[in-house]
Enzyme design. Structure first.
Site, PDB file in Angstrom:
ATOM      1  N   HIS A  88       0.838  -1.211   0.000  1.00 28.52           N
ATOM      2  CA  HIS A  88       0.000   0.000   0.000  1.00 28.52           C
ATOM      3  C   HIS A  88       0.868   1.254   0.000  1.00 28.52           C
ATOM      4  CE1 HIS A  88      -3.237  -2.752   1.319  1.00 28.52           C
ATOM      5  NE2 HIS A  88      -4.057  -1.834   0.829  1.00 28.52           N
TER       6      HIS A  88
ATOM      7  N   LYS B  21      -0.618   4.924   4.535  1.00 28.72           N
ATOM      8  CA  LYS B  21      -1.561   3.997   5.190  1.00 28.72           C
ATOM      9  C   LYS B  21      -1.180   3.819   6.653  1.00 28.72           C
ATOM     10  CE  LYS B  21      -3.895  -0.440   4.737  1.00 28.72           C
ATOM     11  NZ  LYS B  21      -5.202   0.125   5.081  1.00 28.72           N
TER      12      LYS B  21
HETATM   13  N1  NAP Z   1     -12.971  -1.032   2.745  1.00 28.90           N
HETATM   14  C1  NAP Z   1     -12.236  -0.628   1.718  1.00 28.90           C
HETATM   15  O1  NAP Z   1     -12.408  -1.049   0.568  1.00 28.90           O
HETATM   16  C2  NAP Z   1     -11.180   0.429   1.995  1.00 28.90           C
HETATM   17  C3  NAP Z   1     -10.483   1.030   0.940  1.00 28.90           C
HETATM   18  C4  NAP Z   1      -9.571   2.042   1.253  1.00 28.90           C
HETATM   19  C5  NAP Z   1      -9.376   2.413   2.578  1.00 28.90           C
HETATM   20  N2  NAP Z   1     -10.050   1.762   3.566  1.00 28.90           N
HETATM   21  C6  NAP Z   1      -9.940   2.155   4.979  1.00 28.90           C
HETATM   22  O2  NAP Z   1     -10.779   3.288   5.179  1.00 28.90           O
HETATM   23  C7  NAP Z   1     -10.212   4.146   6.182  1.00 28.90           C
HETATM   24  C8  NAP Z   1      -9.987   5.531   5.597  1.00 28.90           C
HETATM   25  O3  NAP Z   1      -9.044   5.446   4.555  1.00 28.90           O
HETATM   26  P1  NAP Z   1      -8.549   6.751   3.774  1.00 28.90           P
HETATM   27  O4  NAP Z   1      -7.447   6.297   2.910  1.00 28.90           O
HETATM   28  O5  NAP Z   1      -9.705   7.482   3.187  1.00 28.90           O
HETATM   29  O6  NAP Z   1      -7.946   7.566   5.023  1.00 28.90           O
HETATM   30  P2  NAP Z   1      -7.775   9.152   5.197  1.00 28.90           P
HETATM   31  O7  NAP Z   1      -7.467   9.772   3.874  1.00 28.90           O
HETATM   32  O8  NAP Z   1      -6.835   9.324   6.339  1.00 28.90           O
HETATM   33  O9  NAP Z   1      -9.258   9.638   5.619  1.00 28.90           O
HETATM   34  C9  NAP Z   1      -9.800   9.445   6.902  1.00 28.90           C
HETATM   35  C10 NAP Z   1     -10.963  10.413   7.062  1.00 28.90           C
HETATM   36  O10 NAP Z   1     -11.571  10.209   8.338  1.00 28.90           O
HETATM   37  C11 NAP Z   1     -11.615  11.454   9.032  1.00 28.90           C
HETATM   38  N3  NAP Z   1     -11.490  11.224  10.478  1.00 28.90           N
HETATM   39  C12 NAP Z   1     -10.727  10.295  11.096  1.00 28.90           C
HETATM   40  N4  NAP Z   1     -10.882  10.375  12.428  1.00 28.90           N
HETATM   41  C13 NAP Z   1     -11.777  11.383  12.643  1.00 28.90           C
HETATM   42  C14 NAP Z   1     -12.380  11.933  13.812  1.00 28.90           C
HETATM   43  N5  NAP Z   1     -12.078  11.459  15.033  1.00 28.90           N
HETATM   44  N6  NAP Z   1     -13.260  12.949  13.648  1.00 28.90           N
HETATM   45  C15 NAP Z   1     -13.589  13.417  12.426  1.00 28.90           C
HETATM   46  N7  NAP Z   1     -13.060  12.930  11.271  1.00 28.90           N
HETATM   47  C16 NAP Z   1     -12.164  11.920  11.394  1.00 28.90           C
HETATM   48  C17 NAP Z   1     -10.406  12.221   8.516  1.00 28.90           C
HETATM   49  O11 NAP Z   1     -10.545  13.585   8.801  1.00 28.90           O
HETATM   50  P3  NAP Z   1      -9.194  14.507   8.862  1.00 28.90           P
HETATM   51  O12 NAP Z   1      -8.695  14.558   7.458  1.00 28.90           O
HETATM   52  O13 NAP Z   1      -9.688  15.797   9.389  1.00 28.90           O
HETATM   53  O14 NAP Z   1      -8.267  13.764   9.790  1.00 28.90           O
HETATM   54  C18 NAP Z   1     -10.537  11.882   7.027  1.00 28.90           C
HETATM   55  O15 NAP Z   1     -11.566  12.634   6.428  1.00 28.90           O
HETATM   56  C19 NAP Z   1      -8.921   3.441   6.646  1.00 28.90           C
HETATM   57  O16 NAP Z   1      -9.226   2.646   7.763  1.00 28.90           O
HETATM   58  C20 NAP Z   1      -8.558   2.571   5.441  1.00 28.90           C
HETATM   59  O17 NAP Z   1      -7.773   1.447   5.796  1.00 28.90           O
HETATM   60  C21 NAP Z   1     -10.952   0.794   3.297  1.00 28.90           C
END
Ligand code: NAP
Length: 256
Positions: free
Chosen positions: A147, A151
């Site tokens: 990844h 990540k």
């Molecule tokens: N299921 C799937 O197919 C798949 C695919 C890709 C990723 N994922 C998973 O999905 C999650 C997110 O991935 P990503 O790549 O999008 O991560 P990211 O870019 O770090 O986005 C995380 C989001 O959550 C918000 N957030 C986190 N904690 C918060 C809180 N306490 N209060 C308010 N907002 C909060 C962040 O806000 P800020 O920017 O303000 O921190 C951001 O908008 C991860 O766990 C990843 O492993 C899953």
């Protein structure tokens, strides 16, 4: 009838991919996008969507909420889903045992779909791994995930889900090993090697390798665009909104 959505994590990579896709998908109406107070998504919001900063606002007047955020925020959204009975699709990975327990309890009252990988291809990969592990009994098994360097968790949620598939398929305890030590064949549990690479902008590659003295079989999946996860999650959301309370996986939504 359009499905009214709440999107958590509007400033994130997955939140952005969902919002980008939802501009052109008339099956859905985005009602609310949750961000931290003062934050603004990079994507423009679809018409009619409002920015919100609390769980209560996110779940108000929605049919399904999509959560790709962090375990702490996901925990709060499980409580909201239980209270409002609005189905919740969780894509967030690295959930703790305590959160799994919480969502298992909540799923007795509301439909919750949890998937560490919402792509169609990985659902098929899981099926292939399940079959292969049964057929190639006694082979060494290794799982590798690659990844991007931002990540937060390693191994990936998908690598752990593949490990669970192997455990369910063989019906024996599986111990994850990292090759700081050698395999111990006399051990009761099946040992499966887990290895993670975090480099540059890799969107998500997974390899499951089955090896004997005479041959090596590799099953693999590569994500080429994050919209893959967004499309799968929206397919899951359409399916989830009419389900009875329960804990579901992506394979349930895909009927495979
Ligand atoms: N299921 C799937 O197919 C798949 C695919 C890709 C990723 N994922 C998973 O999905 C999650 C997110 O991935 P990503 O790549 O999008 O991560 P990211 O870019 O770090 O986005 C995380 C989001 O959550 C918000 N957030 C986190 N904690 C918060 C809180 N306490 N209060 C308010 N907002 C909060 C962040 O806000 P800020 O920017 O303000 O921190 C951001 O908008 C991860 O766990 C990843 O492993 C899953």
């Amino acid at each position: 009838m359009t499905v009214r959505l709440g999107i958590a994590g509007g400033t994130g990579r997955m939140g952005g991919a969902l919002l980008a896709h939802l501009h052109q998908d008339s099956r859905f109406q985005v009602r609310a996008v949750r961000v931290r107070p003062g934050s603004v998504p990079h994507q423009t919001l679809p018409e009619g969507a409002r920015l919100v900063t609390t769980g209560a606002e996110l779940f108000e007047d929605t049919d399904v909420v999509l959560d790709f955020t962090s375990p702490a925020l996901t925990r709060e959204h499980i409580t909201c889903a239980k209270g409002t009975k609005v189905p919740l699709l969780i894509g967030t990975t690295n959930l703790t045992q305590e959160i799994w327990q919480h969502l298992s309890d909540a799923s007795e009252e509301v439909a919750i779909l949890v998937s560490s990988n919402t792509s169609l291809g990985v659902a098929v990969l899981e099926l292939l791994v399940e079959k292969t592990a049964k057929i190639l009994k006694g082979y060494d098994i290794e799982i590798l995930d690659a990844h991007h360097h931002l990540k937060k968790d390693a191994p990936s949620g998908t690598a752990k889900a593949l490990l669970d598939v192997i455990e369910r398929s063989l019906g024996v305890p599986v111990e994850a090993i990292t090759h700081k030590t050698q395999r111990k064949p006399q051990n009761q549990a099946l040992q499966v090697g887990l290895c993670s690479i975090r480099a540059g902008g890799i969107l998500g590659d997974h390899y499951v390798i089955f090896g004997s003295e005479d041959e090596v079989l590799t099953l693999s999946h590569r994500c080429l665009d994050r919209r893959l996860f967004a499309k799968g999650a929206l397919h899951g959301a359409l399916w989830l909104r009419s389900q009875l309370p329960g804990l579901y996986r992506m394979s349930d939504a895909l009927s495979i």
